[in-house]
Design a protein around this motif. Structure first.
Motif, PDB file in Angstrom:
ATOM      1  N   THR A 120     -18.713 -16.756 -33.107  1.00  0.00           N
ATOM      2  CA  THR A 120     -18.510 -17.679 -34.220  1.00  0.00           C
ATOM      3  C   THR A 120     -17.251 -17.261 -34.968  1.00  0.00           C
ATOM      4  N   ASP A 121     -16.607 -18.201 -35.588  1.00  0.00           N
ATOM      5  CA  ASP A 121     -15.407 -17.979 -36.411  1.00  0.00           C
ATOM      6  C   ASP A 121     -14.280 -17.283 -35.653  1.00  0.00           C
ATOM      7  N   TYR A 122     -14.014 -17.699 -34.413  1.00  0.00           N
ATOM      8  CA  TYR A 122     -12.949 -17.103 -33.603  1.00  0.00           C
ATOM      9  C   TYR A 122     -11.597 -17.597 -34.119  1.00  0.00           C
ATOM     10  N   LYS A 123     -10.754 -16.647 -34.545  1.00  0.00           N
ATOM     11  CA  LYS A 123      -9.432 -16.992 -35.072  1.00  0.00           C
ATOM     12  C   LYS A 123      -8.393 -16.056 -34.489  1.00  0.00           C
ATOM     13  N   VAL A 124      -7.194 -16.611 -34.234  1.00  0.00           N
ATOM     14  CA  VAL A 124      -6.073 -15.822 -33.746  1.00  0.00           C
ATOM     15  C   VAL A 124      -4.899 -16.021 -34.700  1.00  0.00           C
ATOM     16  N   LEU A 125      -4.375 -14.922 -35.213  1.00  0.00           N
ATOM     17  CA  LEU A 125      -3.215 -14.952 -36.099  1.00  0.00           C
ATOM     18  C   LEU A 125      -2.100 -14.140 -35.467  1.00  0.00           C
ATOM     19  N   GLN A 126      -0.881 -14.687 -35.503  1.00  0.00           N
ATOM     20  CA  GLN A 126       0.273 -13.957 -34.987  1.00  0.00           C
ATOM     21  C   GLN A 126       1.042 -13.361 -36.145  1.00  0.00           C
ATOM     22  N   ASN A 127       1.401 -12.084 -36.010  1.00  0.00           N
ATOM     23  CA  ASN A 127       2.260 -11.420 -36.967  1.00  0.00           C
ATOM     24  C   ASN A 127       3.580 -11.175 -36.264  1.00  0.00           C
ATOM     25  N   LYS A 128       4.518 -12.099 -36.437  1.00  0.00           N
ATOM     26  CA  LYS A 128       5.793 -12.021 -35.718  1.00  0.00           C
ATOM     27  C   LYS A 128       6.616 -10.809 -36.143  1.00  0.00           C
ATOM     28  N   LYS A 129       6.498 -10.403 -37.404  1.00  0.00           N
ATOM     29  CA  LYS A 129       7.267  -9.258 -37.879  1.00  0.00           C
ATOM     30  C   LYS A 129       6.831  -7.977 -37.175  1.00  0.00           C
ATOM     31  N   LYS A 130       5.511  -7.787 -37.016  1.00  0.00           N
ATOM     32  CA  LYS A 130       4.992  -6.586 -36.357  1.00  0.00           C
ATOM     33  C   LYS A 130       4.764  -6.802 -34.865  1.00  0.00           C
ATOM     34  N   GLN A 131       4.983  -8.022 -34.380  1.00  0.00           N
ATOM     35  CA  GLN A 131       4.806  -8.385 -32.963  1.00  0.00           C
ATOM     36  C   GLN A 131       3.381  -8.124 -32.490  1.00  0.00           C
ATOM     37  N   THR A 132       2.404  -8.447 -33.329  1.00  0.00           N
ATOM     38  CA  THR A 132       1.007  -8.264 -32.967  1.00  0.00           C
ATOM     39  C   THR A 132       0.270  -9.588 -33.082  1.00  0.00           C
ATOM     40  N   GLU A 133      -0.879  -9.645 -32.441  1.00  0.00           N
ATOM     41  CA  GLU A 133      -1.804 -10.748 -32.628  1.00  0.00           C
ATOM     42  C   GLU A 133      -3.104 -10.155 -33.141  1.00  0.00           C
ATOM     43  N   ILE A 134      -3.659 -10.804 -34.143  1.00  0.00           N
ATOM     44  CA  ILE A 134      -4.903 -10.342 -34.735  1.00  0.00           C
ATOM     45  C   ILE A 134      -5.979 -11.369 -34.424  1.00  0.00           C
ATOM     46  N   VAL A 135      -7.024 -10.928 -33.736  1.00  0.00           N
ATOM     47  CA  VAL A 135      -8.137 -11.784 -33.344  1.00  0.00           C
ATOM     48  C   VAL A 135      -9.348 -11.362 -34.166  1.00  0.00           C
ATOM     49  N   THR A 158      -4.710  -1.923 -27.869  1.00  0.00           N
ATOM     50  CA  THR A 158      -5.532  -2.687 -28.799  1.00  0.00           C
ATOM     51  C   THR A 158      -6.348  -1.771 -29.691  1.00  0.00           C
ATOM     52  N   ASP A 159      -6.421  -2.130 -30.961  1.00  0.00           N
ATOM     53  CA  ASP A 159      -7.307  -1.470 -31.912  1.00  0.00           C
ATOM     54  C   ASP A 159      -8.379  -2.470 -32.305  1.00  0.00           C
ATOM     55  N   ILE A 160      -9.627  -2.029 -32.300  1.00  0.00           N
ATOM     56  CA  ILE A 160     -10.741  -2.895 -32.697  1.00  0.00           C
ATOM     57  C   ILE A 160     -11.490  -2.220 -33.835  1.00  0.00           C
ATOM     58  N   VAL A 161     -11.782  -2.974 -34.879  1.00  0.00           N
ATOM     59  CA  VAL A 161     -12.609  -2.502 -35.981  1.00  0.00           C
ATOM     60  C   VAL A 161     -13.882  -3.335 -35.957  1.00  0.00           C
ATOM     61  N   VAL A 162     -15.034  -2.661 -35.932  1.00  0.00           N
ATOM     62  CA  VAL A 162     -16.325  -3.343 -35.942  1.00  0.00           C
ATOM     63  C   VAL A 162     -17.019  -3.031 -37.260  1.00  0.00           C
ATOM     64  N   ASN A 163     -17.251  -4.078 -38.034  1.00  0.00           N
ATOM     65  CA  ASN A 163     -18.043  -3.980 -39.264  1.00  0.00           C
ATOM     66  C   ASN A 163     -19.416  -4.541 -38.941  1.00  0.00           C
ATOM     67  N   SER A 164     -20.436  -3.769 -39.213  1.00  0.00           N
ATOM     68  CA  SER A 164     -21.799  -4.179 -38.918  1.00  0.00           C
ATOM     69  C   SER A 164     -22.565  -4.407 -40.211  1.00  0.00           C
ATOM     70  N   SER A 165     -23.544  -5.282 -40.130  1.00  0.00           N
ATOM     71  CA  SER A 165     -24.396  -5.524 -41.293  1.00  0.00           C
ATOM     72  C   SER A 165     -25.401  -4.391 -41.511  1.00  0.00           C
ATOM     73  N   GLN A 166     -25.549  -3.484 -40.515  1.00  0.00           N
ATOM     74  CA  GLN A 166     -26.545  -2.427 -40.624  1.00  0.00           C
ATOM     75  C   GLN A 166     -25.995  -1.017 -40.406  1.00  0.00           C
ATOM     76  N   ARG A 167     -24.704  -0.901 -40.071  1.00  0.00           N
ATOM     77  CA  ARG A 167     -24.143   0.411 -39.747  1.00  0.00           C
ATOM     78  C   ARG A 167     -22.791   0.593 -40.424  1.00  0.00           C
ATOM     79  N   SER A 168     -22.312   1.835 -40.419  1.00  0.00           N
ATOM     80  CA  SER A 168     -20.998   2.105 -40.984  1.00  0.00           C
ATOM     81  C   SER A 168     -19.911   1.559 -40.054  1.00  0.00           C
TER      82      SER A 168
END
Length: 186
Positions: A120-135, A158-168
């Protein structure tokens, strides 16, 4: 004297604001990365996990129970099966979790992040200055909700950050590849 001072400041300011020209190989990498992400058929495999600092992890590290090359702030994942697959509108995820769980999940709850659900809520943003895509996207598995943020570089690091409703919160570092599903004939 003021005119010389102003010209000197302008000269320094213009020298500092040079633009970086992209080479053809970097442009090809960026285009290939964008196509991979837009097709929504990719797999992430983590090499390292970066959990939030906590007393339990510090105690494990001081007793040398985290494995070779690992500390309480960075855990090596080589040899540990892990992946996050995005296949069109669904996610299959199996990532190890190191950190603190705020809410009990019961006796049969997996210890890592495991999900096979619709995105749900799948979004892709391009940061042209840093040459990255944020999903960014969310996944719900049972009573737990995972908010995932992926930062993908031209080299597919790739770096992934996972925020959970029940964990750190935890961050993973690895690489993104195209995913091809292998069908097994019976």
């Amino acid at each position: 004297m003021k005119a010389i001072y102003i010209l000197f400041i302008l000269g320094i300011a213009s020298a500092c604001s040079t633009t970086k020209e992209l080479t053809p190989s970097v442009i090809r990498q960026i285009d290939a990365r964008h196509a991979l992400i837009e097709n929504k058929n990719y797999e992430f495999k983590a090499d390292r996990a970066y959990p939030m600092p906590s007393d339990p992890l510090q105690q494990l590290a001081s007793r040398r129970l985290l494995g070779m090359g690992s500390t309480s702030g960075m855990i090596q994942l080589q040899g540990t099966p892990n992946f996050l697959r995005v296949i069109h509108d669904s996610v299959v995820m199996q990532l190890p979790f190191y950190g603190v769980r705020q809410l009990s999940g019961g006796f049969s709850t997996p210890t890592g992040f495991e999900a096979s659900s619709t995105v749900t809520d799948y979004k892709v943003l391009q940061n042209k200055k840093k040459q990255t895509e944020i999903v960014t996207f969310s996944v719900k598995e049972g009573t737990e909700v995972y908010d995932v943020t992926m930062t993908v570089f031209p080299s597919l690091k790739t770096d992934i950050v996972v925020n959970s409703s029940q964990r750190s919160t935890i961050r993973y570092e690895g690489a993104l590849t195209s995913y091809t599903q292998i069908e097994v004939a019976n």
